[in-house]
Design a protein around this motif. Structure first.
Motif, short mmCIF file in Angstrom:
data_model
loop_
_atom_site.label_atom_id
_atom_site.label_comp_id
_atom_site.label_asym_id
_atom_site.label_seq_id
_atom_site.Cartn_x
_atom_site.Cartn_y
_atom_site.Cartn_z
N ALA A 26 0.92 -1.25 0.10
CA ALA A 26 0.18 0.02 0.02
C ALA A 26 0.69 1.19 -0.07
N ILE A 27 0.52 2.46 -0.69
CA ILE A 27 1.22 3.62 -0.65
C ILE A 27 0.48 4.51 0.14
N ASP A 28 1.29 5.22 1.11
CA ASP A 28 0.68 6.30 1.90
C ASP A 28 1.11 7.72 1.50
N TRP A 29 0.27 8.08 0.57
CA TRP A 29 0.81 9.28 -0.21
C TRP A 29 0.68 10.55 0.83
N ASP A 30 0.00 10.59 1.67
CA ASP A 30 -0.04 11.58 2.50
C ASP A 30 0.61 11.40 3.87
N LEU A 31 1.64 10.38 4.17
CA LEU A 31 2.31 10.35 5.30
C LEU A 31 3.45 11.53 5.47
N ARG A 32 3.47 12.19 6.52
CA ARG A 32 4.49 13.39 6.61
C ARG A 32 4.96 13.13 7.99
N GLU A 33 4.88 12.31 8.57
CA GLU A 33 5.67 12.01 10.19
C GLU A 33 5.54 10.50 10.27
N PHE A 34 6.52 10.05 10.74
CA PHE A 34 6.59 8.45 11.10
C PHE A 34 7.59 8.61 12.36
N HIS A 35 6.87 8.37 13.43
CA HIS A 35 7.56 8.40 14.79
C HIS A 35 8.49 9.52 14.97
N GLY A 36 8.37 10.77 14.86
CA GLY A 36 9.22 11.74 14.98
C GLY A 36 10.09 12.31 13.93
N TYR A 37 9.83 11.36 12.69
CA TYR A 37 10.79 11.63 11.59
C TYR A 37 9.86 12.11 10.47
N ARG A 38 10.45 13.26 10.02
CA ARG A 38 9.55 13.75 8.77
C ARG A 38 9.69 13.20 7.55
N THR A 39 8.71 12.88 6.92
CA THR A 39 8.48 12.32 5.81
C THR A 39 7.90 12.79 4.57
N PRO A 40 8.67 14.04 4.20
CA PRO A 40 7.97 14.64 3.12
C PRO A 40 7.32 14.05 1.66
N LYS A 41 8.07 12.88 1.51
CA LYS A 41 7.54 12.42 0.14
C LYS A 41 6.64 10.82 0.64
N GLY A 42 6.32 11.07 1.55
CA GLY A 42 5.17 9.88 2.26
C GLY A 42 6.06 8.95 2.34
N SER A 43 5.28 7.31 2.18
CA SER A 43 6.04 6.08 2.17
C SER A 43 5.06 5.15 1.61
N SER A 44 5.64 3.95 1.40
CA SER A 44 5.07 2.67 0.98
C SER A 44 5.00 1.68 2.27
N TYR A 45 4.12 0.70 2.34
CA TYR A 45 4.17 -0.39 3.23
C TYR A 45 4.10 -1.63 2.35
N ASN A 46 5.46 -2.32 1.89
CA ASN A 46 5.49 -3.20 0.78
C ASN A 46 5.29 -4.54 1.58
N SER A 47 4.20 -5.16 0.96
CA SER A 47 3.74 -6.47 1.11
C SER A 47 4.09 -7.34 -0.19
N TYR A 48 4.46 -8.53 0.03
CA TYR A 48 4.52 -9.39 -1.50
C TYR A 48 3.84 -10.65 -1.22
N LEU A 49 3.42 -11.17 -2.32
CA LEU A 49 2.97 -12.40 -2.62
C LEU A 49 3.93 -13.63 -3.42
N VAL A 50 4.17 -14.55 -2.76
CA VAL A 50 4.95 -15.42 -3.59
C VAL A 50 3.86 -16.83 -3.96
N ILE A 51 3.82 -16.94 -5.14
CA ILE A 51 2.76 -17.88 -5.74
C ILE A 51 3.61 -19.12 -6.13
N ASP A 52 3.23 -20.25 -5.45
CA ASP A 52 3.79 -21.44 -5.86
C ASP A 52 2.88 -22.72 -5.49
#
Ligand code: FEO
Length: 332
Positions: free
Chosen positions: A15-41
């Motif tokens: 998921a992409i967090d376009w609006d995130l501007r703060e991450f436990h005290g850390y300024r995040t001017p470019k937002g962030s993402s939380y990367n999950s991955y799916l492996v199919i087998d």
């Protein structure tokens, strides 16, 4: 929303967090993402989840590839809530899924989620060197404690030369391009440096230990849990080299002068110090804490040989901006 293929049968479903501007005290001017991955087998594996409020986005991306109730394993590389926050919700759908994590991860999951505290059967406990076969591919695990929490670990898929190191090598960037070559190099590396300075810096010894394991692995892709996926060889080599330098606290001939000022006197001292460095041909940066966020100051100073900090006296103490910065710096 759609999954994005990284290599055959390995997908980004984060998921992409376009609006995130703060991450436990850390300024995040470019937002962030939380990367999950799916492996199919033969077995279907979800590697990490996303923040709880981004669950629907992750679910929608998973659904674009498979029926999420068919997930067999959920690997939790790190329990912090930006990666395990959606675990209870996905477990409500993937009712037969087992959770793969290490001893510390399992302990933390049981403390974070009461629904898991009495459900030991759901866990598969692994340790460094363990492998789980999922069909034509294997999952290998390397614990990297304290990069970022005691539970932190890397999942490695050797057949596809992909590392999933969770927080390590991350950057707080919201970008739809996914891969490192989709963004300007300066931005990518600045955000990677800022991330290291504000999240990883205090764990340099542990990063060096992690490199002892990484040296034994053959990989060409790093799928971190925040920001862009490292896949361009030039960038991948460079970020590994930078991590080694940062972990060893290597510095450059550089000075960072940090201050706050009430009536410009401390500011005048700061500029005098700047002139002294200038006369010695030492590159310097002046940062007034009234205008610069502590996380940006940290990014500037991790490779500086000289750090100068000044404050006027306020109420028989230093300015709160300066003491706050010193507390933040000491922690890191
Ligand atoms: Fe991205 Fe330590 O969590």
């Amino acid at each position: 929303m759609l999954a994005k293929e990284i290599k055959k049968d390995i997908f980004w479903v984060g998921a992409i967090d376009w609006d995130l501007r703060e991450f436990h005290g850390y300024r995040t001017p470019k937002g962030s993402s939380y990367n999950s991955y799916l492996v199919i087998d033969k077995k279907t594996v979800l590697i990490d989840t996303v923040k709880e409020y981004k669950f629907d986005e992750m679910l929608s991306r998973i659904k674009s590839i498979i029926d999420p109730s068919k997930i067999d394993y959920i690997v939790i590389n790190h329990v912090e809530m930006d990666h395990s926050g959606s675990l209870p919700k996905i477990l409500e759908i993937a009712k037969n899924a087992k959770i793969i994590s290490n001893k510390f991860g399992i302990e933390e999951l049981k403390k974070h989620f009461f629904s898991l505290s009495e459900n030991s059967d759901i866990f598969i406990e692994i340790k460094t060197g363990d492998k789980i076969n999922i069909g034509s591919k294997n999952l290998e695990f390397i614990q990297i404690p304290m990069v970022h929490w005691p539970d932190s670990m890397i999942t490695f898929v050797p057949e596809y030369k992909i590392l999933f190191p969770n927080d390590a090598f991350g950057q707080h960037i919201a970008h739809d391009g996914l891969f490192d070559y989709c963004i300007e190099k300066d931005i990518l590396f600045h955000e990677a440096k800022s991330y290291y300075a504000n999240i990883v810096l205090c764990y340099g010894n542990q990063v060096q230990k992690a490199f002892e394991y990484l040296a034994k692995l053959d990989f060409d892709t790093i799928c971190a849990s925040h920001g862009m996926i490292w896949t361009k060889k030039e960038f991948l080599d460079e970020i590994l080299s930078k991590y080694k330098n940062w972990a060893e606290n290597l510095t450059e001939k550089k000075a960072v002068i940090i201050f706050d000022s009430m009536w410009h006197s401390t500011e005048k001292i700061a500029y005098k110090i700047y002139e002294a460095f200038e006369q010695q041909n030492i590159f310097s940066v002046i940062l007034d804490l009234k205008y610069n966020h502590v996380s940006d100051v940290m990014t500037e100073l991790i490779d500086a040989e000289y750090i100068c900090v000044g404050s006027p006296t306020l109420n028989n103490n230093m300015m709160p901006t300066v003491s706050g910065f010193l507390t933040y710096m000491k922690g890191l």
